[in-house]
Write a protein that holds these residues in place. Structure first.
Motif, PDB file in Angstrom:
ATOM      1  N   LYS A  80       0.822  -1.209   0.000  1.00 25.93           N
ATOM      2  CA  LYS A  80       0.000   0.000   0.000  1.00 25.93           C
ATOM      3  C   LYS A  80       0.862   1.267   0.000  1.00 25.93           C
ATOM      4  O   LYS A  80       0.492   2.276  -0.591  1.00 25.93           O
ATOM      5  CB  LYS A  80      -0.941   0.001   1.219  1.00 25.93           C
ATOM      6  N   THR A  81       2.037   1.171   0.660  1.00 28.13           N
ATOM      7  CA  THR A  81       2.891   2.355   0.746  1.00 28.13           C
ATOM      8  C   THR A  81       3.305   2.836  -0.635  1.00 28.13           C
ATOM      9  O   THR A  81       3.403   4.037  -0.878  1.00 28.13           O
ATOM     10  CB  THR A  81       4.148   2.042   1.585  1.00 28.13           C
ATOM     11  N   ASP A 127      -3.029   6.002   7.022  1.00 32.49           N
ATOM     12  CA  ASP A 127      -2.577   4.620   7.011  1.00 32.49           C
ATOM     13  C   ASP A 127      -3.251   3.877   8.153  1.00 32.49           C
ATOM     14  O   ASP A 127      -3.465   4.444   9.216  1.00 32.49           O
ATOM     15  CB  ASP A 127      -1.055   4.577   7.189  1.00 32.49           C
ATOM     16  N   GLU A 128      -3.553   2.617   7.939  1.00 37.93           N
ATOM     17  CA  GLU A 128      -4.202   1.800   8.964  1.00 37.93           C
ATOM     18  C   GLU A 128      -5.382   2.569   9.530  1.00 37.93           C
ATOM     19  O   GLU A 128      -5.512   2.798  10.725  1.00 37.93           O
ATOM     20  CB  GLU A 128      -3.213   1.443  10.082  1.00 37.93           C
TER      21      GLU A 128
HETATM   22 MG    MG Z   1       1.568  -0.351   5.599  1.00 37.87          MG
END
Ligand code: MG
Ligand code: ADP
Length: 713
Positions: free
Chosen positions: A301-302, A417-418
């Protein structure tokens, strides 16, 4: 009595403790009480007498306190109360630990209802820490069996100070008053008819005073639908409102897009490439993007986030031929923010882009003035100044990012993120900062069932990263029972000998208080680290990591682990989120039965970071076949989404903690298990919002929506 009468005004002479307890479970008015639903209905064998009970039985008895006295357990100096209870069939002992005052509350001769679980001491059964409710009414208590009733008896969720029985009796009084007939049904009639759901009035009677099983089922179905329907209305409305806001248009040429996609040291997966193209399309459109990118741990995802960031910061603000649009990238922990900061430095190293890091323990900036290859610590005011004047186009950070003091010049995109670690409101806060609304990219590795995603994230568009980078070997996963523990350590030793590293995840930080009766004996980080060092792996460097450590200490430990100075890192599930150490190829998860399948899957993802073969050992002391079967699913499931679905189906609604995690009641979670119901609620909500998103023609819905909104704050 009115629907909005306060409970304590109607039921006078309530003890203070009960008033508090009622408030705590969210009941303030009569109408709250009407909406307090039974968790289930008693099957008659729970209501027992003292005869023939055995260890583990959950019982409810009506009995007289024959004798009672406060005592001390001689071995541990624990204060306790012991009593002998007598009912029509015989006697039984009751023991309350650490509650010496009970003797005063239940003087000898008192009649009460007791409910609890049977324990055993030297072969003799006793009732451990029973809940009680004084009935003092012999006729309704001691000798009348509730099973004589031909009604099903609702059992309400209890808490200290409010018993199910109290709620039941209060509700019966309210129902007799017929007040509920004033309640207006917020669900339009046509919808009720279409899905064959009972009206509000009928459903209230059926849920609190059912005549037969099918009544309860229809009523529950209706209220489950109602809950999901309102969440859907809320989310659809938010989506519509969001789409009215102005945003930055970020347009890239075909060549620029190709260049972006080829700017990584590896070849992007098809799924990554597709998401990047989709997102670039979104942010070139007429309204702000709000998209959720859902992908298993390690799906990359990064990289997607980096590509989008790059597209944003290489774009100039509207009608300007200098400067850069800005990106804010929020992540839930300092460790993770720091890692992101470093990944971004690598990715943007050739592009002459300033990157900032802001956390509660300090700020950093890349590049340093003196050393263009490295970052430097800077003061918070300095960083804030550069963010506000646009000199730092990319700001990465924890919650610190959403403080009011952080002002951007041209914030065009927010990446979270998350994202499940943040509430919807935090999400809204960061995207509603100034005049122009930034695009929102939310990312999560928490595989949640589709029905749940469609509900709680109903305002977001969904993209799945359902593909792993090539060359990844699946993690070899074993369920380890106690008998195989030693052998497993020897297998692991081979990995460590090959200079690989290992995580050990424990459910707790400290040893349980040895005094506390009945505390679960689950492994703790501190004790397990000590034990491993002394008894199993003395030749290796072992350290610990947990959420109560100071951020700087955490950072030092993480760094040492990354640098290979620590071989074995014993930690709580803080490492669950996104930590990236490719040389760590083994993970042990202790007390695995305490984790959900989706969570275990995420923990396992920690060792899915490289092309080495990696291993996950799931240690469980449980003998329950059902639990073992559940754990086995982690070996066979193809991906996180599948496990999330399984979690939903296998675990009891209590265990799912829908309320705690997602703000959905146990009843609502029943709807979540039912794709048809979720889709129906969604379709109807969408249609209403499409027609009339200000809800002018639906005043009742509008009014109820406010409640839903408050609930999700
Ligand atoms: Mg990640
Ligand atoms: P997550 O989705 O869990 O956030 P990351 O973005 O941290 O995953 O990626 C995990 C690892 O995989 C990183 O080391 C990253 O550099 C690498 N990676 C990402 N995409 C690819 C790819 N397409 N091919 C090879 N490696 C990749």
């Amino acid at each position: 009595m009115q629907l909005n009468s306060k409970i304590e005004e109607i039921f006078t002479r309530l003890p203070e403790s009960r008033k508090k307890a009622i408030k705590k479970i969210g009941i303030q008015t009569i109408s709250d009480l009407l909406y307090y639903f039974p968790a289930r209905y008693s099957d008659t064998d729970e209501i027992k007498n003292t005869k023939n009970v055995k260890k583990g039985d959950k019982i409810i008895i009506y009995a007289k306190v024959k004798r009672i006295k406060p005592t001390k357990a001689y071995y541990k100096k624990i204060t306790m109360t012991e009593a002998i209870l007598e009912d029509s069939e015989g006697i039984i002992q009751a023991v309350w630990f650490r509650q010496p005052y009970i003797a005063k509350m239940l003087p000898e001769g008192t009649f009460a209802k007791f409910s609890g679980t049977i324990s055993e001491r030297s072969g003799k059964p006793y009732l451990a820490n029973p809940e009680y409710e004084i009935t003092n009414d012999v006729a309704s208590g001691l000798f009348k069996k509730e099973s004589d009733n031909h009604f099903l008896i609702p059992i309400y969720p209890e808490s200290r100070g409010v018993s199910s029985q109290w709620i039941y009796h209060s509700l019966q009084k309210v129902l007799v008053s017929k007040l509920f007939e004033e309640l207006k049904d917020p669900i339009p009639k046509e919808i009720l008819k279409k899905y064959n759901l009972p009206s509000l009035k009928t459903a209230l009677i059926w849920i609190h005073s059912p005549k037969k099983q099918s009544n309860t089922l229809s009523a529950r179905k209706r209220f489950a639908f109602e809950e999901i329907f309102f969440i859907q209305i809320l989310r659809q409305k938010q989506k519509k409102e969001f789409q009215q806001l102005p945003s930055f248009k970020i347009k890239k040429t075909k060549e620029e897009i190709e260049k972006l996609i080829n700017s990584f040291p590896f070849k992007l997966t098809k799924a990554q490439e597709k998401s990047i193209r989709q997102i670039l399309k979104d942010i070139s459109g007429n309204y702000p993007m709000s998209r959720l990118l859902e992908g298993d741990v390690g799906s990359g995802k990064t990289a997607v986030a980096a590509a989008i960031s790059s597209a944003v910061v290489t774009t100039k603000p509207n009608k300007q031929n200098f400067g850069n649009l800005q990106v804010a990238y929020m992540s839930p922990t300092e460790v993770l923010s720091k890692q992101l900061f470093e990944s971004f430095i690598q990715y943007f190293s050739d592009m002459n882009i300033n990157i900032g890091l802001i956390t509660s323990s300090g700020c950093k900036k890349f590049p340093s003035k003196t050393d263009r290859k490295n970052w430097t610590n800077i003061s918070r005011p300095q960083l804030l100044k550069w963010v506000a004047n646009g000199e730092i186009p990319i700001l990465i950070g924890t919650h610190s990012l959403i403080q009011n003091s952080v002002k951007f010049k041209d914030l065009a995109c927010v990446i979270i993120d998350e994202q499940h670690k943040f509430g919807t409101n935090q999400r809204m806060k960061i995207t509603r900062k100034n005049g122009v609304t930034p695009h929102l990219l939310s990312m999560t590795a928490t595989p949640i069932p589709r029905t749940l995603a469609l509900t709680i994230y109903g305002d977001l568009d969904l993209t799945l990263l359902d593909q792993m980078p090539t060359g990844r070997k699946p993690v070899i996963t074993e369920i380890v029972t106690p008998a195989k523990r030693e052998r497993t350590y020897e297998t692991i030793r081979k990995e460590l000998k090959a200079s690989r590293q290992m995580y050990v995840v424990c459910p707790r930080i400290d040893e349980p208080d040895p005094d506390k009766a009945n505390t679960l004996r689950v492994k703790s980080v501190k004790a397990e680290a000590k034990r491993l060092k002394e008894k199993i792996f003395p030749e290796y460097e072992i350290d610990i990591l947990h959420g109560k450590m100071k951020p700087t200490d955490k950072e030092i430990t993480m760094k040492a682990f990354e640098d290979g100075e620590i071989d074995i890192l014993v930690s709580t599930s803080v490492i669950e989120v996104g930590v990236n150490v490719p040389n760590a190829t083994t993970i042990i998860i202790e007390g695995a039965e305490r984790f959900g399948l989706a969570q275990l899957h995420q923990l396992r993802g920690r060792v899915l970071r490289s092309n080495h073969q990696s291993y996950c050992y799931i240690f469980s002391d449980t003998k329950a076949q059902q639990t073992l079967d559940r754990l086995k699913a982690i070996k066979t499931a193809k991906n996180g989404f599948e496990l999330a679905e399984l979690d939903l189906m296998l675990r009891g609604s209590g265990e799912l903690s829908g309320k705690k995690q997602w703000g959905i009641s146990d009843l609502g979670m029943e709807a979540i298990k039912n794709i048809k119901m979720v889709e129906a609620a969604r379709t109807e909500a969408k249609e209403i919002i499409e027609k009339d998103f200000k809800l002018e023609k639906f005043p009742l819905i509008k009014k109820c929506l406010e409640k839903t909104e408050i609930h999700f704050e």
